[in-house]
Design an enzyme around this catalytic site. Structure first.
Site, PDB file in Angstrom:
ATOM      1  N   ASP A   1       1.062 -25.061   0.543  1.00  0.00           N
ATOM      2  CA  ASP A   1      -0.138 -24.255   0.776  1.00  0.00           C
ATOM      3  C   ASP A   1      -1.259 -25.062   1.423  1.00  0.00           C
ATOM      4  OD1 ASP A   1      -1.623 -21.925   0.819  1.00  0.00           O
ATOM      5  OD2 ASP A   1      -2.285 -22.085  -1.264  1.00  0.00           O
TER       6      ASP A   1
ATOM      7  N   HIS B   1      -4.346 -24.230 -11.114  1.00  0.00           N
ATOM      8  CA  HIS B   1      -2.962 -24.682 -10.974  1.00  0.00           C
ATOM      9  C   HIS B   1      -2.848 -26.097 -10.420  1.00  0.00           C
ATOM     10  CE1 HIS B   1      -4.089 -22.336  -7.308  1.00  0.00           C
ATOM     11  NE2 HIS B   1      -3.712 -23.455  -6.727  1.00  0.00           N
TER      12      HIS B   1
ATOM     13  N   LEU C   1     -14.654 -24.203  -6.799  1.00  0.00           N
ATOM     14  CA  LEU C   1     -13.654 -23.872  -7.824  1.00  0.00           C
ATOM     15  C   LEU C   1     -12.714 -22.817  -7.257  1.00  0.00           C
ATOM     16  CD1 LEU C   1     -15.378 -23.650 -11.327  1.00  0.00           C
ATOM     17  CD2 LEU C   1     -13.962 -25.480 -10.389  1.00  0.00           C
ATOM     18  N   ASP C   2     -11.580 -23.288  -6.754  1.00  0.00           N
ATOM     19  CA  ASP C   2     -10.617 -22.409  -6.103  1.00  0.00           C
ATOM     20  C   ASP C   2      -9.886 -21.559  -7.144  1.00  0.00           C
ATOM     21  OD1 ASP C   2      -8.889 -21.760  -3.651  1.00  0.00           O
ATOM     22  OD2 ASP C   2      -7.393 -22.413  -5.120  1.00  0.00           O
TER      23      ASP C   2
ATOM     24  N   GLU D   1     -15.116 -19.632  -6.229  1.00  0.00           N
ATOM     25  CA  GLU D   1     -14.519 -18.877  -5.120  1.00  0.00           C
ATOM     26  C   GLU D   1     -13.839 -17.638  -5.663  1.00  0.00           C
ATOM     27  OE1 GLU D   1     -10.952 -17.662  -2.818  1.00  0.00           O
ATOM     28  OE2 GLU D   1     -10.840 -18.953  -4.592  1.00  0.00           O
TER      29      GLU D   1
ATOM     30  N   HIS E   1     -10.618 -20.660   5.908  1.00  0.00           N
ATOM     31  CA  HIS E   1      -9.214 -21.004   6.180  1.00  0.00           C
ATOM     32  C   HIS E   1      -8.278 -19.846   5.844  1.00  0.00           C
ATOM     33  CE1 HIS E   1      -9.693 -21.784   1.908  1.00  0.00           C
ATOM     34  NE2 HIS E   1      -8.385 -21.730   1.773  1.00  0.00           N
TER      35      HIS E   1
ATOM     36  N   TYR F   1      -5.268  -7.581   1.346  1.00  0.00           N
ATOM     37  CA  TYR F   1      -6.663  -7.210   1.569  1.00  0.00           C
ATOM     38  C   TYR F   1      -7.373  -8.178   2.512  1.00  0.00           C
ATOM     39  CZ  TYR F   1      -5.664  -4.203  -2.394  1.00  0.00           C
ATOM     40  OH  TYR F   1      -5.110  -3.269  -3.225  1.00  0.00           O
ATOM     41  N   GLN F   2      -6.611  -8.968   3.236  1.00  0.00           N
ATOM     42  CA  GLN F   2      -7.187  -9.856   4.235  1.00  0.00           C
ATOM     43  C   GLN F   2      -6.481  -9.647   5.570  1.00  0.00           C
ATOM     44  OE1 GLN F   2      -7.290 -13.935   2.937  1.00  0.00           O
ATOM     45  NE2 GLN F   2      -8.682 -13.512   1.249  1.00  0.00           N
TER      46      GLN F   2
END
EC number: 2.4.1.7
Length: 490
Positions: free
Chosen positions: A49, A87, A195-196, A237, A294, A340-341
């Site tokens: 990722d 994660h 904070l992802d 985020e 990104h 949704y993107q």
């Protein structure tokens, strides 16, 4: 260096040249004072990722450089690093030790053990209804089987990709990891921690496991208590209805404005300024604005700012007006988790139209908050179909790898030169004081007047724009700063 009220660049460590040294050189030689801060997308060793499956936060991926390169950037720019609180990689010490030693591992409580999690809820859990309730990123239960070295197996919670195993943020061992990792990041120059995927971090029976209240506030507060003494801040985020970022903002945190991208596209496609005006009046000052990141262009974020019909209109126009934008690029066939993107560069979403694109950035600059500009957007980049097709990864359409030579060429394009000039002015203008004010008027259906003023009322910047004709004028304290009529042409 403390957070400054200056535009922030979002970039990978290897997207502007080959490594961190090249990024630094690009900023100094080609970008100049248009940028005051840098969000360095994950630069740690990672197994998937594009950096978001971190294996080891203590090191910089050797392909990008080392901590000295990161710290050198931090001497000239305020910095934001990503922390994937939800994660960590299967190649991490934690996972590998757990796999080897099972219940004898010091990390036996580091991950969320699916069967143990549900056993606490009673017999015969989870039911299908339990699984259906979970806010999922895949069409099955969010689990992954682990086979221990002793031959036994069980399931671990796994919200995202196969390499991204969920952490039990409530366990003592995970809390210790979070604290030491964040402290180390600040030591190496981070002023802001993104904070992802934090909204997925708290899991609780009989909830959808997304932004679980009140527990999510406990998690955020614990992170804030670590960072506040170090003079660093959090940027949580989350892609969701604007009411959730508003809640976060009300708790005193920086937030993202992910509603602006779609609202701005609607404005420029339709020529109508009413919804943009409404959103600018509602927006908080303590936020970072975006048009591009990104990831793809968020649709759900603009819900109830735009009507459902307006969102549908903007989405359809994106495919009509956009250059090389196809629905399939945002589908499962191009490895997309989020329906949704929409995957496109912002420049291509506006049909590679210089006037429309520059006006979109003018709107962003005048919006409340600090502007963030993704590196492809800073260079007004077009959709990278070659990279998309070679990888079959939808988001790669907006992840071009620029060589140093390409950057030097791109900054000479009029649209980029004008954008850099706009940002440089914005960074120095006192009118954009975050303690100041904004007023918004719409004299006609297609025009908008936005006034930004500092706290003491001494400095004022006024934008007058026509969304239908894609024209604008910026006046600061009575002097024209930039207008459609005086742009750099070559």
């Amino acid at each position: 260096m403390e957070i400054q009220n200056k535009a922030m660049l979002i970039t990978y460590a290897d997207s502007l040249g080959k490594n961190l040294k090249d990024v630094h050189q690009v900023l100094k030689e080609d970008i100049g004072d248009a940028i005051g801060g840098v969000h360095l997308l994950p630069f740690f060793p990672s197994t998937g990722d594009r950096g978001f499956a971190p294996a080891d936060y203590t090191r910089v991926d050797a392909a990008f450089g080392d901590w000295a390169d990161v710290e050198a950037l931090g001497e000239e720019y305020y910095l934001m690093f990503d922390f994937m609180i939800n994660h960590i990689s299967r190649e991490s010490v934690m996972y590998q030790d757990f796999k080897k030693n099972h219940d004898d591992s010091k990390y036996k409580d580091f991950f969320i053990r699916w069967e143990k999690f549900w056993a606490k809820a009673g017999e015969n859990r989870p039911t299908q209804a339990d699984v259906d309730l979970i806010y999922k990123r895949k069409d099955k239960a969010p689990t992954q089987e682990i086979t221990f070295d002793d031959g036994t197996t069980e399931n671990l919670w796994n919200t995202f990709g196969e390499e991204q195993i969920d952490i039990d943020v409530n366990s003592a061992i995970a809390k210790e990891f979070i604290k030491t990792t964040l402290e180390d990041m600040v030591k190496h120059g981070a002023n802001l921690i993104r904070l992802d995927a934090f909204a997925y971090a708290v899991k609780k029976v009989d909830t959808n496991d997304f932004f679980v209240e009140p527990e999510i506030w406990d998690t955020l507060n614990e992170v804030r208590e670590i960072l506040t003494p170090l003079k660093a801040e959090i940027l949580p985020e989350i892609h969701e209805h604007y009411s959730i970022p508003k809640k976060i903002n009300d708790h005193g945190y920086f937030t993202y404005d992910f509603a602006l991208p779609m609202t701005t596209l609607y404005t420029l496609y339709s020529g109508k300024t009413n919804q943009l005006a409404k959103w600018l009046k509602m927006s908080p000052m303590k936020q970072f604005t975006t048009l591009d990141t990104h990831d793809g262009i968020g649709v759900v974020d603009a819900r109830d700012i735009l009507t459902d019909d307006e969102i549908d209109y903007a989405s359809e126009q994106l495919y009509k007006v956009g250059a090389n934008v196809k629905k399939t690029y945002s589908s499962a066939s191009y490895n997309n988790l989020d329906i949704y993107q929409i995957n496109s560069t912002y420049y291509s979403a506006l049909g590679n139209d210089d006037a429309a694109y520059l006006l979109s950035r003018v709107f962003q600059v005048f919006a409340p908050g600090i502007p963030q500009i993704y590196y492809v957007g800073l260079l007004a980049g077009e959709n990278d179909i070659a990279l998309l097709e070679s990888t079959k990864e939808g988001r790669n359409i907006n992840r071009h790898y620029y060589t140093r030579e390409e950057v030097k060429s791109e900054v000479k394009r009029p649209v980029v030169a004008n954008l850099l000039k706009l940002l440089s002015w914005r960074n120095e203008s006192p009118a954009f004081d975050l303690a100041g004010s904004i007023t918004v008027d719409t004299p006609t259906d297609t025009t908008i007047v936005v006034t930004r003023q500092d706290e003491n009322g001494q400095n004022k910047a006024v934008l007058t724009a026509d969304a239908a004709n894609k024209t604008f004028e910026i006046v600061e304290n009575g002097q024209t700063v930039m207008s459609s009529d005086n742009l750099t042409q070559n």
